[in-house]
Scaffold this motif. Structure first.
Motif, PDB file in Angstrom:
ATOM      1  N   MET A  49       0.822  -1.180   0.000  1.00  0.00           N
ATOM      2  CA  MET A  49       0.000   0.000   0.000  1.00  0.00           C
ATOM      3  C   MET A  49       0.870   1.249   0.000  1.00  0.00           C
ATOM      4  O   MET A  49       0.551   2.245   0.627  1.00  0.00           O
ATOM      5  N   LYS A 102      -8.178  -4.884  -4.190  1.00  0.00           N
ATOM      6  CA  LYS A 102      -8.606  -6.242  -3.871  1.00  0.00           C
ATOM      7  C   LYS A 102      -8.260  -6.601  -2.431  1.00  0.00           C
ATOM      8  O   LYS A 102      -9.068  -7.197  -1.721  1.00  0.00           O
ATOM      9  N   MET A 103      -7.066  -6.243  -1.989  1.00  0.00           N
ATOM     10  CA  MET A 103      -6.659  -6.520  -0.617  1.00  0.00           C
ATOM     11  C   MET A 103      -7.541  -5.750   0.365  1.00  0.00           C
ATOM     12  O   MET A 103      -7.994  -6.294   1.366  1.00  0.00           O
ATOM     13  N   ASP A 143      -4.076  -1.205  -2.881  1.00  0.00           N
ATOM     14  CA  ASP A 143      -4.445  -2.494  -3.446  1.00  0.00           C
ATOM     15  C   ASP A 143      -5.927  -2.713  -3.155  1.00  0.00           C
ATOM     16  O   ASP A 143      -6.304  -3.121  -2.053  1.00  0.00           O
ATOM     17  N   GLU A 146       0.104   3.108  -4.334  1.00  0.00           N
ATOM     18  CA  GLU A 146      -1.188   2.732  -4.859  1.00  0.00           C
ATOM     19  C   GLU A 146      -1.874   1.812  -3.869  1.00  0.00           C
ATOM     20  O   GLU A 146      -1.271   0.898  -3.327  1.00  0.00           O
TER      21      GLU A 146
END
Length: 85
Positions: free
Chosen positions: A1, A8-9, A6, A4
């Motif tokens: 992180m 989906k995470m 994440d 950018e």
């Protein structure tokens, strides 16, 4: 992180907090991290005592925090939840 987020995470962590965390009428909480949505469900909020992250439509996000060490500690909590649950 780092630069950018994440997406989906983040959504995985949100789901894990909802599934494994303690539920109140306003939010779910796990490992000191709260998760909830706005009234229509389009914006997801994940926060601890010092950092608030809002994540919304088209993967737009905003962090609210005072200094970088708070953000780093928050990111570690999020990663821990993602890896442990």
């Amino acid at each position: 992180m780092k630069n950018e987020l994440d997406a989906k995470m983040l959504l995985r962590v949100f789901d894990k907090i909802r599934r494994h965390g303690e539920h109140t009428s306003e939010h779910h909480a796990l490992e000191g991290v709260k998760a909830y949505t706005d009234f229509d469900g389009y914006t997801v909020f994940i926060e601890d005592a010092l950092v608030k992250l809002s994540f919304g439509f088209h993967n737009q996000y905003h962090y609210d925090y005072q200094d970088k060490s708070q953000l780093e500690a928050f990111e570690k909590k999020i990663a821990y939840i993602d890896n442990q649950y």
